[in-house]
Design an enzyme around this catalytic site. Structure first.
Site, PDB file in Angstrom:
ATOM      1  N   HIS A 236      -7.817  -0.296  -0.067  1.00  0.00           N
ATOM      2  CA  HIS A 236      -8.067  -0.615   1.324  1.00  0.00           C
ATOM      3  C   HIS A 236      -9.521  -0.269   1.632  1.00  0.00           C
ATOM      4  O   HIS A 236     -10.067   0.701   1.100  1.00  0.00           O
ATOM      5  CB  HIS A 236      -7.113   0.139   2.247  1.00  0.00           C
ATOM      6  CG  HIS A 236      -5.763  -0.512   2.344  1.00  0.00           C
ATOM      7  ND1 HIS A 236      -4.638   0.164   2.777  1.00  0.00           N
ATOM      8  CD2 HIS A 236      -5.350  -1.781   2.057  1.00  0.00           C
ATOM      9  CE1 HIS A 236      -3.592  -0.661   2.763  1.00  0.00           C
ATOM     10  NE2 HIS A 236      -4.007  -1.841   2.324  1.00  0.00           N
TER      11      HIS A 236
ATOM     12  N   ASP B 122     -11.327   1.109   3.909  1.00  0.00           N
ATOM     13  CA  ASP B 122     -11.814   2.407   4.359  1.00  0.00           C
ATOM     14  C   ASP B 122     -11.833   3.435   3.237  1.00  0.00           C
ATOM     15  O   ASP B 122     -12.276   4.572   3.441  1.00  0.00           O
ATOM     16  CB  ASP B 122     -10.981   2.923   5.544  1.00  0.00           C
ATOM     17  CG  ASP B 122      -9.492   2.966   5.256  1.00  0.00           C
ATOM     18  OD1 ASP B 122      -9.004   2.147   4.455  1.00  0.00           O
ATOM     19  OD2 ASP B 122      -8.792   3.811   5.860  1.00  0.00           O
TER      20      ASP B 122
ATOM     21  N   HIS C 140       2.596   3.414  -0.603  1.00  0.00           N
ATOM     22  CA  HIS C 140       1.884   2.782   0.499  1.00  0.00           C
ATOM     23  C   HIS C 140       2.116   1.276   0.397  1.00  0.00           C
ATOM     24  O   HIS C 140       2.881   0.815  -0.457  1.00  0.00           O
ATOM     25  CB  HIS C 140       0.398   3.153   0.418  1.00  0.00           C
ATOM     26  CG  HIS C 140      -0.376   2.851   1.664  1.00  0.00           C
ATOM     27  ND1 HIS C 140       0.125   3.037   2.921  1.00  0.00           N
ATOM     28  CD2 HIS C 140      -1.645   2.374   1.832  1.00  0.00           C
ATOM     29  CE1 HIS C 140      -0.791   2.696   3.809  1.00  0.00           C
ATOM     30  NE2 HIS C 140      -1.868   2.275   3.177  1.00  0.00           N
TER      31      HIS C 140
ATOM     32  N   HIS D  71      -6.759  11.324   8.408  1.00  0.00           N
ATOM     33  CA  HIS D  71      -6.455   9.895   8.521  1.00  0.00           C
ATOM     34  C   HIS D  71      -5.709   9.616   9.816  1.00  0.00           C
ATOM     35  O   HIS D  71      -4.688   8.930   9.854  1.00  0.00           O
ATOM     36  CB  HIS D  71      -5.632   9.428   7.311  1.00  0.00           C
ATOM     37  CG  HIS D  71      -5.688   7.946   7.079  1.00  0.00           C
ATOM     38  ND1 HIS D  71      -4.858   7.068   7.720  1.00  0.00           N
ATOM     39  CD2 HIS D  71      -6.479   7.185   6.283  1.00  0.00           C
ATOM     40  CE1 HIS D  71      -5.114   5.839   7.322  1.00  0.00           C
ATOM     41  NE2 HIS D  71      -6.108   5.883   6.454  1.00  0.00           N
TER      42      HIS D  71
END
Length: 270
Positions: free
Chosen positions: A31, A33, A109, A237
């Site tokens: 991802h 980020d 995830h 996060h």
């Protein structure tokens, strides 16, 4: 370095960390980020004249993406970017040197994701200089003494190592659990670590969103910390919907008291 989002170079400079000290980057998942800052950092390393290899540990799917970026943006680098594919489904040692091992922590995830567990190897005992000076132990023998050897005087008297040294500091361990939904068995892989970072995107008031997006709540992160008997829990996060993360910290502390909010530039003692 663990993960490399946008702004990484700015944070390195703000933290006064020399770019030349960075030898390896561990990417937990693909991802943006967590990986958008890598190619820019590599490009800067090239402009600064780096020659030492940079090792990148990441899910296998990242290799063609990274190679394409290197071919397009970073032609003529004077250092190698060594890619190491990581199996996110296995708990496995992926790095080892004289002082440290790093192993993967399978996470759950929306895409293949893993955390990383850093373990120091047992360290040598500390020299008791008063005692080594008393028995006139030569400097050339001090490393042997640190590693457990007794000392025999010229008169043939054996001096036990325990009299010449003091116990070594206990080896430290740090576990980084990136984006993941709550895993009831995760505590088994991070049992007893000194410091655990576990994502805590939401508080329990957004439990349904945590389930939808495969994230964890602060209470769930704290449950992992409690069940694993860790030393301290670092929370991070956070969802942008929280202007004040105090509710996240309070929720975690109800389950695991030694919980802390992370933020840019904070330093924690492992």
């Amino acid at each position: 370095m663990i993960d490399c989002g946008e702004g990484t170079q700015m944070q390195l400079r703000r933290s006064k960390i020399r770019f030349t000290k960075l030898r390896a980057v561990f990417i937990s998942h693909l991802h943006g980020d967590h990986c958008f800052g890598l190619i820019g950092m590599i490009s800067t390393f090239g402009m600064l004249g780096r020659t030492a290899p940079l090792h990148v540990y990441a899910p296998e799917a990242f290799e063609p993406i990274l190679q394409g970026q290197l071919d397009f943006f970073c032609k003529g680098l004077e250092f190698k970017v060594e890619f190491h594919a990581v199996d996110t489904l296995k708990n496995d040692v992926i790095y080892e040197d004289q002082s440290l091992t790093i192993e993967t922590i399978p996470l759950e995830h929306r895409i293949p994701t893993c955390g990383f567990l850093f373990r120091e190897k047992p360290r040598p005992r500390h020299i008791n200089r008063e005692m080594t000076d008393c028995y006139e132990v030569p400097l050339c023998q001090l490393n042997n003494i640190r590693n457990g050897m007794d000392w025999t005087t010229p008169e043939g008297i054996v001096i036990a190592n325990e009299r010449l040294t003091t116990p070594a500091d206990p080896p430290r361990a740090y576990a980084y659990c990136s984006d993941t939904r709550y895993i009831p068995t995760l505590h088994e892989l991070v049992a007893g670590v000194d410091t655990l970072y576990h994502e805590s995107t939401y508080a329990e008031d957004n439990l349904s969103r945590a389930r939808l997006y495969w994230h964890s709540t602060a209470r769930q992160a704290a449950t992992v910390a409690r069940d694993a008997h860790v030393g301290k829990l670092l929370l991070g996060h956070f969802s942008a919907r929280y202007e004040d993360e105090t509710c996240i910290l309070d929720e975690a502390k109800q389950v695991f008291e030694n919980s802390w909010l992370t933020n840019e530039g904070l330093v924690f003692d492992v």
